[in-house]
Motif scaffolding. Structure first.
Motif, short mmCIF file in Angstrom:
data_model
loop_
_atom_site.label_atom_id
_atom_site.label_comp_id
_atom_site.label_asym_id
_atom_site.label_seq_id
_atom_site.Cartn_x
_atom_site.Cartn_y
_atom_site.Cartn_z
N PRO A 7 -12.33 11.22 -18.07
CA PRO A 7 -12.75 11.58 -16.36
C PRO A 7 -11.26 12.23 -15.81
O PRO A 7 -11.42 12.52 -14.83
CB PRO A 7 -13.08 10.37 -16.36
N TYR A 31 -14.00 15.43 -21.05
CA TYR A 31 -14.79 14.60 -21.61
C TYR A 31 -13.68 13.50 -20.88
O TYR A 31 -14.15 12.55 -21.13
CB TYR A 31 -15.70 14.85 -22.62
N ILE A 62 -15.25 10.00 -3.52
CA ILE A 62 -14.46 11.35 -5.16
C ILE A 62 -14.06 12.65 -4.95
O ILE A 62 -13.46 13.33 -5.10
CB ILE A 62 -15.31 10.31 -6.66
N THR A 72 -19.51 20.79 -16.07
CA THR A 72 -19.46 20.38 -16.13
C THR A 72 -20.49 19.40 -15.80
O THR A 72 -20.93 17.92 -15.89
CB THR A 72 -18.00 19.57 -15.97
N SER A 73 -21.58 19.80 -14.50
CA SER A 73 -22.40 19.51 -13.88
C SER A 73 -21.97 18.39 -13.00
O SER A 73 -22.74 17.24 -13.29
CB SER A 73 -23.65 19.07 -14.26
N PRO A 105 -18.00 14.27 -16.84
CA PRO A 105 -18.23 12.84 -16.89
C PRO A 105 -18.53 11.43 -16.22
O PRO A 105 -17.82 11.44 -15.09
CB PRO A 105 -17.74 12.32 -17.67
N GLY A 106 -19.68 11.20 -15.94
CA GLY A 106 -19.77 10.12 -14.37
C GLY A 106 -20.25 11.40 -13.65
O GLY A 106 -21.06 12.46 -13.07
N ILE A 107 -19.12 11.42 -12.43
CA ILE A 107 -19.21 11.37 -11.95
C ILE A 107 -17.66 12.04 -10.84
O ILE A 107 -16.85 12.21 -10.03
CB ILE A 107 -20.00 11.03 -9.98
N PRO A 139 -18.96 5.41 -3.33
CA PRO A 139 -17.95 6.16 -3.37
C PRO A 139 -18.43 7.59 -4.37
O PRO A 139 -17.33 8.44 -4.73
CB PRO A 139 -17.89 5.41 -5.13
N ARG A 140 -19.08 8.36 -4.43
CA ARG A 140 -19.29 9.25 -5.02
C ARG A 140 -18.61 10.51 -4.11
O ARG A 140 -18.25 11.44 -4.26
CB ARG A 140 -20.44 10.07 -5.40
#
Lengths: 300, 410
Positions: free
Chosen positions: A160, A158, A74, A243-244, A247-249, A70-71
């Motif tokens: 997504p 923040y 995305i 954001t590195s 949020p999340g991925i 999924p990453r």
């Protein structure tokens, strides 16, 4: 004829011998490092190399896993959104700014410096600056709230669903100055007589731009396009600083996937497969364009 | 950081020209950069400098995820440092297998590490093909819930004694404008929090079956479904903790802006540095107060193979300094971690560390996930949980994906 050709050939080879010798290192670099490195990467993407490369072929397994992740999906979606808007906005904003600069305004040098200045900052600095500006507790949101609009909410980093636009804003702030300068150079290259002729014919200014000036600036546009496009595909440091991936991925990009899997996950095969996919994406864009651009010139 | 390296390089250059034959300088890379960690690593440096050698500090900021790639590429790229930190487990496995790391078996047998180091799984993690490649320095356990007493006082509820009470107290905390659970944005934090919930809620056996045996059926089963339910609670409680680094999240707890944090015992160093006392200012619940089990992960030092003979000798000195009882005590007190040997006296330890020592003595331990899973599987897990904690993904879907990761894990 044949005699002439025979006599001519060695001459061709030996002509500008110095410059040819001088360019040998660059040719070697290009062939060995760029081409060789690329082939090596593609080759090893079919193996199950972990921390160190090893020759243990697993066919297309790495690619199957990649497109199941999924990453990665995305990341590709983010790149598409970011790429589309960044291309359009930097060209439009850059050109409009350049056109305004070209109106013989006062303090042009000062404005040009101001607009170009962000380009002197690295993406890391840009990312950190915008991380602060967009931070809900210190940045825009808190400033507007302290002015009285307490329900004001602007929190892209923040949230997504819109985080990629937060990154886009920072990228545009950093990059449009350069596009403006390139465009301005293009505009300055247009002969003053063309403007005079258009004015004599009573063509409104916006039509002169759209139908005469922009078509004449084609080479400048192509240069700009290549510069912007290469910046889009390799976007990495901006995301890391801002954001590195979070949020999340939600703000992951392909280049970050490659790095994370090659080095953090110690899975070279997976990283190579991802970078090969990036190469293919670039090729799909570049090859038709190069064909049209250079193929056309030969005919003409 | 760059300045520090520059200074290190300059210092190295200067002393090479005068350098006495006996002393050597070792560059040691690690990712201990938060306040409590830096204080602890200074103890190691002091102990090593006392042997007549010189510790050149190569701290890399940005936690292990950033630091490890730099370390690995320096070792594989032919620019090895004198020694480097890794976590217990499989992070340096391939480096050792390909002969880039130094075999410490001689030092280990000479100093009898086999009998000293407790639990023995630590040394097992250092052992690859029968040879010992690393010196463990501490035991860190993940299974802790840190609670701010002040935050619960503000909210007008008692400090919880276990996870369920904590979940029940969450609405009261929220009403008082306090974030119930602080979770930083770095991916490893949400993945780690899930592992902790698993041990607390599903127990040791399930944990071992899932991560040890990689049993896909258990990972998809009802026990783990309960864990995902708890993770869903945790996710709701963590809304609004907009910080990245773990120590920033810990700081939310220290300042009473957040009720609690699921974090390893390294968080303790931060509380200590802030001058807080266990019991009065903050409360710690090992195993989330449910299942008092701790994992025995932690840090170890690995030594790349060097050509320079003097430096190789200094590596041996460093290895034995790290295991030395005095160093162990000084370092672990500052770090908030547990020593790797059972025979040292930690009388100065605070309440939380004593709880940890107790559990360790009882043998209620599990291996850390870094020891059980490869870096690749860990990364996939991190991707899943950082997405889960930041999105509206259903627990069922997350469990399905979790089971897939376990099925393909190595």
């Amino acid at each position: 004829m044949t005699g002439q050709a025979n006599a001519g050939r060695p001459n061709q080879l030996l002509r500008n011998l110095n410059s040819k010798i001088a360019s040998i290192p660059m040719i070697l670099t290009a062939v060995v490092i760029f081409l060789g490195g690329t082939l090596w990467t593609v080759f090893y993407s079919f193996t199950n190399s972990k921390l160190l490369p090893r020759l243990n072929f697993v066919g297309l397994d790495q690619y199957e896993r990649l497109w199941d992740a999924p990453r990665w999906v995305i990341s590709i979606q983010n790149l598409a959104v970011y790429g589309f808007f960044s291309l359009i906005f930097s060209l439009v904003i850059g050109f409009v700014l350049a056109a305004m600069m070209d109106q013989k305004i006062r303090f042009e040098n000062a404005f040009r410096t101001i607009f170009l200045y962000p380009f002197a900052l690295s993406f890391i600095v840009t990312g950190l600056v915008w991380q602060w500006i967009l931070n809900p507790e210190f940045g825009v949101q808190s400033v507007v709230r302290s002015l009285g609009w307490t329900s004001f909410s602007f929190d892209p980093l923040y949230t997504p669903s819109i985080v990629i636009y937060g990154i886009l804003i920072a990228a545009l702030w950093q990059g449009t100055g350069l596009v403006m300068c390139l465009m301005l150079a293009g505009l300055r290259g247009i002969d003053e007589d063309i403007w005079k002729a258009a004015r004599v014919d009573g063509i409104p200014m916006w039509r002169t731009y759209v139908q005469i000036i922009i078509p004449m600036m084609r080479p400048v546009f192509i240069t700009t396009l290549v510069i912007i496009a290469s910046g889009i595909v390799r976007v990495y440091d901006l995301v890391v600083a801002q954001t590195s991936g979070g949020p999340g991925i939600a703000s992951e990009v392909p280049a970050k996937y490659v790095y994370d899997y090659m080095f953090q996950a110690q899975n070279l095969g997976q990283g190579f497969a991802a970078s090969t996919m990036m190469l293919i994406t670039v090729a799909i864009i570049i090859v038709p364009w190069a064909y049209l651009e250079f193929g056309g010139r030969k005919r003409g | 950081m760059k300045l520090r390296i520059l200074a290190a390089v300059l210092a190295a250059g200067v002393s090479f020209s005068f350098g006495p034959a006996s002393a050597a300088e070792l560059e040691v890379t690690h990712w201990w950069t938060s306040g409590g960690e830096a204080a602890a690593v200074a103890e190691l440096a002091k102990a090593f400098d006392a042997t007549g050698n010189k510790w050149i500090d190569g701290a890399i900021a940005g936690s292990g995820g950033t630091a490890r790639p730099i370390m690995v590429s320096r070792i594989t790229g032919g620019d090895p440092m004198g020694a480097t930190q890794f976590n217990h487990g499989r992070q340096a496995e391939e480096l050792a297998q390909s002969g880039l790391m130094r075999d410490l078996t001689d030092v280990a047998t000479r100093e009898n590490w086999k009998d000293i180091i407790k639990p023995s799984s630590l040394l097992d993690s250092c052992t690859i093909d029968g040879k010992i490649y690393c010196a463990p320095v501490n035991i860190h356990s993940w299974q802790w819930l840190w609670l701010s007493n002040a935050a619960f006082k503000t909210a007008g509820v008692d400090v919880p004694k276990n996870w369920d009470e904590f979940v029940a107290a969450a609405p009261a905390l929220e009403k008082a404008g306090i974030i119930p659970l602080a979770v930083g944005g770095q991916p490893w934090q949400s993945a780690g929090a899930f592992d902790v919930l698993m041990v607390a809620i599903a127990g040791k056996d399930v944990f071992n079956k899932v991560f040890g045996d990689k049993d896909e059926a258990v990972a998809a089963g009802p026990e783990i479904a309960k864990v995902f339910g708890a993770a869903d609670d945790a996710r709701k409680m963590a809304k609004g903790s907009n910080v990245q680094d773990w120590n920033q999240a810990t700081n939310l707890v220290i300042t009473g802006k957040a009720g609690g944090q699921i974090m390893g015992d390294w968080a303790q160093g931060e509380f200590q540095l802030a001058g807080q006392t266990a019991g009065t200012d903050y409360t710690c619940l090992p195993g989330l107060g449910v299942n008092e089990i701790i994992s025995t992960g932690g840090d170890a030092f690995y030594f790349p193979l060097l050509k320079d003979e003097e430096k190789s000798k200094a590596q041996e000195v460093l290895a034995s300094t790290l295991i030395n009882p005095t160093t162990q005590v000084a370092f672990n007190l500052k770090k908030g971690s547990l020593p790797v040997r059972g025979d040292v006296d930690l009388a100065a330890a605070n309440d939380c560390m004593k709880k940890g020592l107790d559990i360790l003595a009882k043998g209620n331990v599990i291996q850390g996930t870094d020891q059980l899973l490869s870096a690749d599987s860990q990364k996939q897990k991190e991707d899943l949980f950082s997405e889960f904690f930041a999105s509206a993904m259903t627990p069922e879907e997350a469990q399905k994906r979790f089971a897939d990761i376990i099925a393909s894990a190595d």
